[in-house]
Design an enzyme around this catalytic site. Structure first.
Site, PDB file in Angstrom:
ATOM      1  N   ASN A 281      79.674 112.604 158.772  1.00  0.00           N
ATOM      2  CA  ASN A 281      78.836 113.116 158.046  1.00  0.00           C
ATOM      3  C   ASN A 281      77.827 112.340 157.561  1.00  0.00           C
ATOM      4  O   ASN A 281      78.189 112.718 155.971  1.00  0.00           O
ATOM      5  CB  ASN A 281      79.356 114.863 158.071  1.00  0.00           C
ATOM      6  CG  ASN A 281      79.140 115.010 159.870  1.00  0.00           C
ATOM      7  OD1 ASN A 281      78.824 115.458 160.463  1.00  0.00           O
ATOM      8  ND2 ASN A 281      80.783 116.153 159.701  1.00  0.00           N
TER       9      ASN A 281
ATOM     10  N   ASP B 140      81.486 115.127 167.816  1.00  0.00           N
ATOM     11  CA  ASP B 140      81.786 116.435 168.902  1.00  0.00           C
ATOM     12  C   ASP B 140      82.038 118.142 168.740  1.00  0.00           C
ATOM     13  O   ASP B 140      82.443 118.156 170.089  1.00  0.00           O
ATOM     14  CB  ASP B 140      83.894 116.369 167.960  1.00  0.00           C
ATOM     15  CG  ASP B 140      84.196 117.284 167.068  1.00  0.00           C
ATOM     16  OD1 ASP B 140      83.327 116.579 165.994  1.00  0.00           O
ATOM     17  OD2 ASP B 140      84.895 117.884 166.791  1.00  0.00           O
TER      18      ASP B 140
ATOM     19  N   HIS C 148      74.241 118.686 165.930  1.00  0.00           N
ATOM     20  CA  HIS C 148      73.506 120.228 164.992  1.00  0.00           C
ATOM     21  C   HIS C 148      72.346 120.990 165.316  1.00  0.00           C
ATOM     22  O   HIS C 148      72.357 121.297 164.034  1.00  0.00           O
ATOM     23  CB  HIS C 148      74.501 119.845 163.717  1.00  0.00           C
ATOM     24  CG  HIS C 148      75.770 119.089 163.977  1.00  0.00           C
ATOM     25  ND1 HIS C 148      76.645 119.074 162.236  1.00  0.00           N
ATOM     26  CD2 HIS C 148      76.849 119.006 164.082  1.00  0.00           C
ATOM     27  CE1 HIS C 148      78.081 119.193 162.553  1.00  0.00           C
ATOM     28  NE2 HIS C 148      78.226 118.467 163.674  1.00  0.00           N
TER      29      HIS C 148
ATOM     30  N   TYR D 276      75.286 125.678 165.940  1.00  0.00           N
ATOM     31  CA  TYR D 276      74.837 124.934 164.357  1.00  0.00           C
ATOM     32  C   TYR D 276      73.483 126.042 164.274  1.00  0.00           C
ATOM     33  O   TYR D 276      73.134 125.658 163.255  1.00  0.00           O
ATOM     34  CB  TYR D 276      74.876 123.818 163.971  1.00  0.00           C
ATOM     35  CG  TYR D 276      76.578 122.862 163.965  1.00  0.00           C
ATOM     36  CD1 TYR D 276      76.403 122.871 162.328  1.00  0.00           C
ATOM     37  CD2 TYR D 276      77.241 122.680 164.519  1.00  0.00           C
ATOM     38  CE1 TYR D 276      77.821 122.749 162.041  1.00  0.00           C
ATOM     39  CE2 TYR D 276      78.493 122.326 163.903  1.00  0.00           C
ATOM     40  CZ  TYR D 276      78.644 121.966 162.729  1.00  0.00           C
ATOM     41  OH  TYR D 276      80.153 121.962 162.464  1.00  0.00           O
TER      42      TYR D 276
HETATM   43  C1  G6P Z   1      83.516 119.278 164.108  1.00  0.00           C
HETATM   44  C2  G6P Z   1      82.219 118.573 163.512  1.00  0.00           C
HETATM   45  C3  G6P Z   1      81.965 117.751 162.016  1.00  0.00           C
HETATM   46  C4  G6P Z   1      82.097 118.529 161.463  1.00  0.00           C
HETATM   47  C5  G6P Z   1      83.779 119.284 161.932  1.00  0.00           C
HETATM   48  C6  G6P Z   1      83.796 120.173 159.869  1.00  0.00           C
HETATM   49  O1  G6P Z   1      84.081 118.672 163.827  1.00  0.00           O
HETATM   50  O2  G6P Z   1      81.573 118.023 164.892  1.00  0.00           O
HETATM   51  O3  G6P Z   1      80.461 117.584 162.114  1.00  0.00           O
HETATM   52  O4  G6P Z   1      82.605 118.417 159.572  1.00  0.00           O
HETATM   53  O5  G6P Z   1      83.799 120.772 162.412  1.00  0.00           O
HETATM   54  O6  G6P Z   1      85.401 120.410 160.188  1.00  0.00           O
HETATM   55  P1  G6P Z   1      85.937 121.190 158.958  1.00  0.00           P
HETATM   56  O7  G6P Z   1      86.845 121.482 159.692  1.00  0.00           O
HETATM   57  O8  G6P Z   1      86.186 119.911 158.091  1.00  0.00           O
HETATM   58  O9  G6P Z   1      85.461 122.425 158.409  1.00  0.00           O
HETATM   59 MN    MN Z   2      80.237 116.925 164.188  1.00  0.00          MN
END
Ligand code: G6P
Ligand code: MN
Length: 441
Positions: free
Chosen positions: A145, A168, A198, A265
Site C-alpha cells: 500500500n 484484496d 479503494h 473505502y
Molecule cells: C485491506 C485492504 C488493504 C489494507 C488492509 C488494512 O486488506 O485492502 O489495502 O491495507 O485491509 O488492514 P489492517 O488490518 O492492517 O488495517
Molecule cells: Mn487494499
C-alpha cells in the site's frame, strides 16, 4: 513447479499466505519459497515458524529466509510483495497527524496515504529493480500500500516492468456479498466494476449462470450495507468493530448513487466528517493492529518455533492471500481468469485520463492482463475519480521533483482535506516525522 519470494517476510500476514500457498499445492505447486525482508529480527520470528509449517505440511518445498537481495531474487518466478516502509509505528503517525487537524486518519486514504506513498515508492521500485536484475522473467504481484499511488509510481518510473498491482478489498466485499446472496464462494460472482484502488463502484453482478444479483442485493444494501442482517454492529469488544462499522456504512454510500454498488473505502471521501467523529485521535487502527494482530501472530509464531510443531496452530490460510494465489496461477497456467486489477487505463474507462491507473476487471493469462472495456461513466463518479487521480499524480510528481509545492497541492486537492491551510499544517507535520524516509522537499 514455481519459485516464489515473499517480500515483506516479517509481515503479520505472511504466515497466513504460507498456509494458503501450502493448501493450494495442487493448483499452484511450489518448488521453492523464500522470505525477503530488510528487518532481519522481525522476519526471523515469522520464518522460524514457517520453517516448521513447511517441513510438516509440504516438505518438498525448499524454504529459506534472507535479507540478501541477490539470494532472495535469484531463480524466482513470482515476487509477492507486501512491504510496509516505516512499519506500523509510521502508520500510527500517518493516521494520527491528520486526525489532530480533524481530517481522516487512514493508511491509504487522504493525507495518511500520501505520506505512506512517499515512503513506499522507493521501496517498491527497489524490489522491481532486484527482480529485473536477478530474475528478469519473473512477475511481481504487488499489494504493498497505498496501492493506487504506488501503481501510478510504477507506471511512471518502470513502465515496462512485469508488475501487477492488486488489492484484496473488492474480494473481501464480494465475500460478504456472496454470504448475503447465499452463494458458496465469491468466485461465483461475475462483475463489472470501475474506479481506482479503494475508490470504485460495481455496475453489474451476476452469478455464473448469468442471473442478475443486483435487485436483491440492492434491497439488502439499502437496509444493512454489507453486513448480514443481525450482525453484531459496533460492538466495542470486537477487534473488528471498525470493520463492521465500515460494512454497515456502505448503506449510506449506496444511498448517494443507488445505481451502483460502492467500495466501502468511499466512506472516507463521501463522509469524512462522520469518519473523523467516529475516530479516536489517540488510538487508531495502527494501535489496534499492534496491540492485537501483531502480538497474537508473533506469539503464535514463537510458540510454533519453540514446540517444533504447528499441528495445533491457530494460524489459518489467509483468505486475503487466496486471490494472490489465483492471480499467480492464472499467469503461470494460462487460466484466463477474470480478476479486478490496478492497471493503466488506456481507454478501459472511456471518459477519464488514459494515463490514470484504474481498477477494472481484466482477463489474466500467460501473456499478462487484458483490461475489459467499462465504457463511459457518469458525471458524479467521473468528477470524483478525476479529482483523486490528480491527487495521486501530484504525489508521484512531488516525489520525483522533490517538490513541496506539488505535495501541498496534492493534499489540498484531496476530498478529505477542507482547505489549503489545513493541508499545509498537516504537510509540515508529516515532513517533520518522515525525514528519514522522504526525499528532501
Ligand atoms: C485491506 C485492504 C488493504 C489494507 C488492509 C488494512 O486488506 O485492502 O489495502 O491495507 O485491509 O488492514 P489492517 O488490518 O492492517 O488495517
Ligand atoms: Mn487494499
Amino acid at each position: 513447479k514455481q519459485s516464489v519470494v515473499i517480500a515483506g517476510g516479517g509481515s503479520t500476514y505472511t504466515a497466513g499466505i504460507v498456509m494458503m500457498l501450502i493448501e493450494n499445492q495442487e493448483k499452484f505447486p511450489l518448488r521453492k519459497l523464500t522470505f525477503y525482508d530488510n528487518d532481519e529480527q522481525r522476519q526471523k520470528i515469522v520464518a522460524d515458524a514457517c520453517e516448521v509449517i513447511v517441513r510438516e505440511r509440504a516438505p518438498e518445498i525448499e524454504f529459506s529466509a534472507t535479507t540478501d537481495p541477490e539470494k532472495a531474487f535469484t531463480d524466482v518466478d513470482f515476487v509477492m510483495a507486501h512491504i510496509r516502509v516505516g512499519g506500523l509505528s509510521m502508520r500510527e503517525k500517518d493516521e494520527k497527524i491528520p486526525l489532530k487537524y480533524g481530517v481522516v486518519g487512514q493508511e491509504t486514504c487522504g493525507p495518511g496515504g500520501v505520506a505512506y506513498a512517499m515512503r513506499s515508492i522507493p521501496g517498491v521500485i527497489e524490489l522491481i529493480d532486484y527482480m529485473e536484475k536477478y530474475s528478469p522473467k519473473a512477475w511481481m504481484l504487488n499489494y504493498s500500500n497505498p496501492a493506487s499511488i504506488v501503481a501510478e509510481a510504477t507506471r511512471v518510473l518502470r513502465p515496462d516492468a512485469k508488475i501487477i498491482n492488486i488489492c484484496d478489498m473488492p474480494v473481501a466485499i464480494k465475500k460478504s456479498i456472496a454470504d448475503i446472496m447465499g452463494l458458496k464462494h465469491e468466485n461465483e460472482i461475475v462483475e463489472r466494476y470501475y474506479g481506482l484502488n479503494h475508490f470504485g463502484w460495481w455496475t453489474e453482478m451476476t452469478d455464473r449462470q448469468g442471473n442478475d444479483l443486483l435487485p436483491k442485493l440492492k434491497e439488502h444494501v439499502a437496509k444493512w450495507g454489507y453486513s448480514a442482517a443481525g450482525d453484531e454492529l459496533n460492538n466495542p469488544l470486537l477487534e473488528e468493530a471498525s470493520w463492521m462499522d465500515t460494512f454497515q456504512k456502505a448503506k449510506d454510500i449506496y444511498a448517494v448513487d443507488p445505481e451502483t454498488i460502492p467500495n466501502t473505502y468511499l466512506k472516507y471521501y463521501l463522509f469524512p466528517d462522520y469518519v473523523v467523529a467516529h475516530s479516536n485521535p489517540d488510538y487508531t487502527r495502527a494501535n489496534e493492529v499492534m496491540d492485537h494482530r501483531e502480538k497474537n501472530v508473533f506469539a503464535e509464531c514463537k510458540r510454533i518455533a519453540e514446540n517444533g510443531t504447528a499441528k495445533d496452530t491457530i494460524i489459518e490460510a489467509g483468505e486475503h492471500a487466496e486471490f494472490v494465489v489465483q492471480l499467480a496461477g492464472a499467469l503461470a497456467y494460462n487460466t484466463y481468469e477474470r480478476m479486478l486489477l490496478i492497471v493503466p487505463n488506456n481507454g478501459a474507462i472511456l471518459n477519464i485520463d488514459p494515463k490514470a491507473m484504474v481498477e477494472v476487471p481484466c482477463i489474466v493469462s500467460k501473456r499478462g492482463y487484458e483490461p475489459l472495456a467499462m465504457g463511459e461513466i457518469p458525471q458524479f463518479q467521473k468528477g470524483m475519480i478525476e479529482q483523486q487521480v490528480s491527487v495521486e499524480k501530484l504525489v508521484v510528481q512531488a516525489y520525483l521533483e522533490k517538490s513541496y509545492q506539488k505535495l501541498w497541492q496534492a493534499l489540498t486537492l484531496s476530498k478529505t482535506v477542507p482547505s489549503a491551510s489545513v493541508a499545509k499544517e498537516i504537510l509540515d507535520d508529516l515532513i517533520a516525522v518522515n525525514k528519514e524516509y522522504w526525499p528532501e522537499l
